[in-house]
Design an enzyme around this catalytic site. Sequence first.
Site, PDB file in Angstrom:
ATOM      1  N   LYS A 146       0.645  -0.554   0.226  1.00 55.11           N
ATOM      2  CA  LYS A 146      -0.079  -0.243   0.142  1.00 55.11           C
ATOM      3  C   LYS A 146       0.847   0.725  -0.398  1.00 55.11           C
ATOM      4  CE  LYS A 146      -3.690  -2.664   0.063  1.00 55.11           C
ATOM      5  NZ  LYS A 146      -4.189  -3.431  -1.608  1.00 55.11           N
ATOM      6  N   GLU A 149      -1.755  10.672   8.272  1.00 55.50           N
ATOM      7  CA  GLU A 149      -1.961  11.504   7.020  1.00 55.50           C
ATOM      8  C   GLU A 149      -3.225  13.446   7.386  1.00 55.50           C
ATOM      9  OE1 GLU A 149      -4.523   8.491   4.464  1.00 55.50           O
ATOM     10  OE2 GLU A 149      -2.819   7.839   3.795  1.00 55.50           O
ATOM     11  N   HIS A 180     -16.318  -1.132   6.648  1.00 58.25           N
ATOM     12  CA  HIS A 180     -15.914  -1.392   5.600  1.00 58.25           C
ATOM     13  C   HIS A 180     -16.789  -2.415   4.454  1.00 58.25           C
ATOM     14  CE1 HIS A 180     -12.714   1.140   6.900  1.00 58.25           C
ATOM     15  NE2 HIS A 180     -12.925   0.561   8.511  1.00 58.25           N
ATOM     16  N   ARG A 198      -8.467  -6.073 -10.265  1.00 53.91           N
ATOM     17  CA  ARG A 198      -9.361  -7.424 -10.680  1.00 53.91           C
ATOM     18  C   ARG A 198     -10.444  -6.602 -10.970  1.00 53.91           C
ATOM     19  NH1 ARG A 198     -12.622  -6.063  -6.122  1.00 53.91           N
ATOM     20  NH2 ARG A 198     -10.830  -5.418  -4.327  1.00 53.91           N
TER      21      ARG A 198
HETATM   22  C1  MV4 Z   1      -8.740   7.539   6.068  1.00 57.18           C
HETATM   23  C2  MV4 Z   1     -10.207   8.541   5.774  1.00 57.18           C
HETATM   24  C3  MV4 Z   1     -10.234   9.560   6.241  1.00 57.18           C
HETATM   25  N1  MV4 Z   1      -8.269  10.088   6.202  1.00 57.18           N
HETATM   26  N2  MV4 Z   1      -7.852   8.863   5.733  1.00 57.18           N
HETATM   27  C4  MV4 Z   1     -10.369   3.233   6.333  1.00 57.18           C
HETATM   28  C5  MV4 Z   1      -9.843   2.217   6.027  1.00 57.18           C
HETATM   29  C6  MV4 Z   1      -8.189   2.122   5.215  1.00 57.18           C
HETATM   30  N3  MV4 Z   1      -8.444   1.431   3.737  1.00 57.18           N
HETATM   31  C7  MV4 Z   1      -8.641   3.532   4.296  1.00 57.18           C
HETATM   32  N4  MV4 Z   1      -9.757   4.661   5.524  1.00 57.18           N
HETATM   33  C8  MV4 Z   1     -10.096   5.639   5.535  1.00 57.18           C
HETATM   34  N5  MV4 Z   1      -9.003   6.158   5.611  1.00 57.18           N
HETATM   35  C9  MV4 Z   1      -8.079   9.917   5.577  1.00 57.18           C
HETATM   36  N6  MV4 Z   1      -6.208  10.320   6.422  1.00 57.18           N
HETATM   37  C10 MV4 Z   1     -10.802   7.537   6.789  1.00 57.18           C
HETATM   38  C11 MV4 Z   1     -11.432   6.599   6.403  1.00 57.18           C
HETATM   39  C12 MV4 Z   1     -12.503   5.317   5.996  1.00 57.18           C
HETATM   40  C13 MV4 Z   1     -13.268   5.310   4.880  1.00 57.18           C
HETATM   41  C14 MV4 Z   1     -12.466   5.136   3.672  1.00 57.18           C
HETATM   42  C15 MV4 Z   1     -13.170   4.178   2.547  1.00 57.18           C
HETATM   43  C16 MV4 Z   1     -14.057   3.804   2.477  1.00 57.18           C
HETATM   44  C17 MV4 Z   1     -14.492   3.331   3.595  1.00 57.18           C
HETATM   45  C18 MV4 Z   1     -14.070   3.816   5.497  1.00 57.18           C
HETATM   46  C19 MV4 Z   1     -14.646   4.223   5.984  1.00 57.18           C
HETATM   47  C20 MV4 Z   1     -14.765   4.337   7.855  1.00 57.18           C
HETATM   48  C21 MV4 Z   1     -13.081   5.426   7.758  1.00 57.18           C
END
Ligand code: MV4
Length: 660
Positions: A116, A200, A235, A297
């Site tokens: 990642k 971040e 998620h 994918r």
């Molecule tokens: C974030 C964010 C807010 N700000 N990054 C959640 C799982 C991970 N793969 C990344 N995620 C997030 N990253 C920053 N800088 C909020 C989330 C997040 C989220 C992102 C995509 C889809 C659903 C989510 C649910 C909660 C938090």
Amino acid sequence: MFPSVLVANRGEIARRVMRTARRLGLRTIAVYSDADRDAWHVADADEAVHIGGSAAKDSYLRIDAIIEAARQTGAAAIHPGYGFLSEKAEFADACAAAGIAFIGPPASAIRAMGLKDAAKDIVGKAGVPVVPGYQGDDQSTERLQAEAGRTGYPVLIKAVAGGGGKGMRRVDAEAEFVKALEGAKREAMAAFGDDRVLIEKYVTRPRHIEIQVFADAHGNAVHLFERDCSLQRRHQKVIEEAPAPGMPEAMRAAMGDAAVKAALAIGYRGAGTIEFIVDSSEGLRPDGFFFMEMNTRLQVEHPVTEAITGLDLVELQLRIAAGEALPPQSAITLCGHAVEARLYAEDPAKNFLPSIGTLRRLHLPAAGDGVRIDAGVREGDAVTMFYDPMIAKVVAHGTTRDEARQKLARVMEEVEVAGVRTNAAFVAKCLRHPGFASGDIDTGFIDRHMKELAPKPGAASGETLALAAVATLLESAGKADAASPWAVEDGFRLGGAGFDLVEFVSGDETIGVRVTRPAGGWRVEVGGAAFDGALRLNGNRLTGSLGGRSVHAWVERAGNTVTLIRDGETRVLALFDPFDVDDTAADTGSTVLSPMPGKIVQVLAEPGQQVKRGAALAVLEAMKMEHTLTAPADRKIAEVPVSVGDQVTEGSVIIRFAEA
Ligand code: MV4
């Protein structure tokens, strides 16, 4: 084009891939596990090869067994679907080594995007916006805190090895930083054995918007617009749509360009998705999106893109793998709006726990007129603990978002499932929520509105009891009157006593429902409320109206249980039976079904055994109590499909009797 393709997957996606392959004239080859011997995807294929045990690691994750199946059947290509081996670079390598075309990107692209933080680096250097912050080798508390200050609060501390939200901490002010950092590191170490973190900028009100891309072997890359997957729970995506509500044309163009750049930067080929996190705190702006990760994918939600572009994404995948060139970007246009819901066998009342069991009833509305249903299971099939409990994807396409949204809500309310719990009613409520209707969505939507979306706990509503009572009376009357078996509407007397009383048991309470038939209609009184209506029963179908609301329900009486399905919600009610002194489950004559979800703690019967009425057959532990399931009559046992320790759902078959 390839003469044949093996699909290294199961369920709806295996069926969906084979549908296009067959249309293009390819011979289709399925693989299956022990649990999937009779699965639908096996029936669909021209040929099928058994590859091992029920657990995914013994079958769908076995590279050797799948390559061997491809060799045996002379498959020219392998499509991995999604999940399982679809993003395993070693699988792409193994296909290449065996001289079989892998319908996916080069192994190098899978590897590059699998790490990642490295992925973020690569696409960042290619000019794709990434979330501002710090990722570096200096993991000292002082450096991390200084970088957080430079980034500007609020910040998000993320585990480098992370994913799915583990080891993530939001920090709103410098004073909380050190404590949050310690927590994130501890969690990351426990979960991944690696406590490195990155910092971040915290994106407020995040939306998950992804771009579908394709690249061919001739250096061309295009995008197929965006999908909005913001409606998630833990998620897990629940509702996806295309295009994204409120997306300005300038932002769409900027995101499409960025996604194409990312695909070209890593030498991509085939179908891929670039996931962005979008800051929706001040509406959607062309500078408010940031790269999150790339999925190498085909995705579960690809049908919404197919609906708005009119393209078949599996066809594009196959053509690209066969060396054909992509159409130009200008030939790809966006038409209308599509919304998809994932119908899951899960229980919204029990924190969305997967609900396993046999689909005693599975009725999905007809496809057509802008409705598409990709199902992986049929009525009578089982949802097991071995695989993802998705029953189907339901997609509606309309001229406008509102048209698609309402069409999908109606279809979800028409879904009829018994044997397992589903999220159908929950999804319908999401779709009809004013916030969703206005496009005011972000990843926190479901949590924020859970109170309004969750099923009402406790006993069935008066309306449900009223419908179940009328259906029970109609069903009994139908049985009593051979000349007019169903649809009893007029000249019908219920015992002639002036009223009938139907009693239901709920916990240790008995609820009486009083039914009269003034002027040929129905009047139902329950718990101080009265409902008037006109209802008829035709087979299992209860229609008409009650209390001014139209009724279109499916009902089934089995022994003392009445199952009623309405608006995507299934209720199982117990009729009070003064002679029923034991816990005998609903008796359909040939089976003993589990009366509630629980665990089998004792099995007392075996196949071939002759049992007397009332004999104990099995003991179920449910709601902290033990329930003895007994024989409803003198019968011979044909099959005992459960063993000690099995988790069973309501309606699971515990005992099957031989024909009387
Ligand atoms: C974030 C964010 C807010 N700000 N990054 C959640 C799982 C991970 N793969 C990344 N995620 C997030 N990253 C920053 N800088 C909020 C989330 C997040 C989220 C992102 C995509 C889809 C659903 C989510 C649910 C909660 C938090």
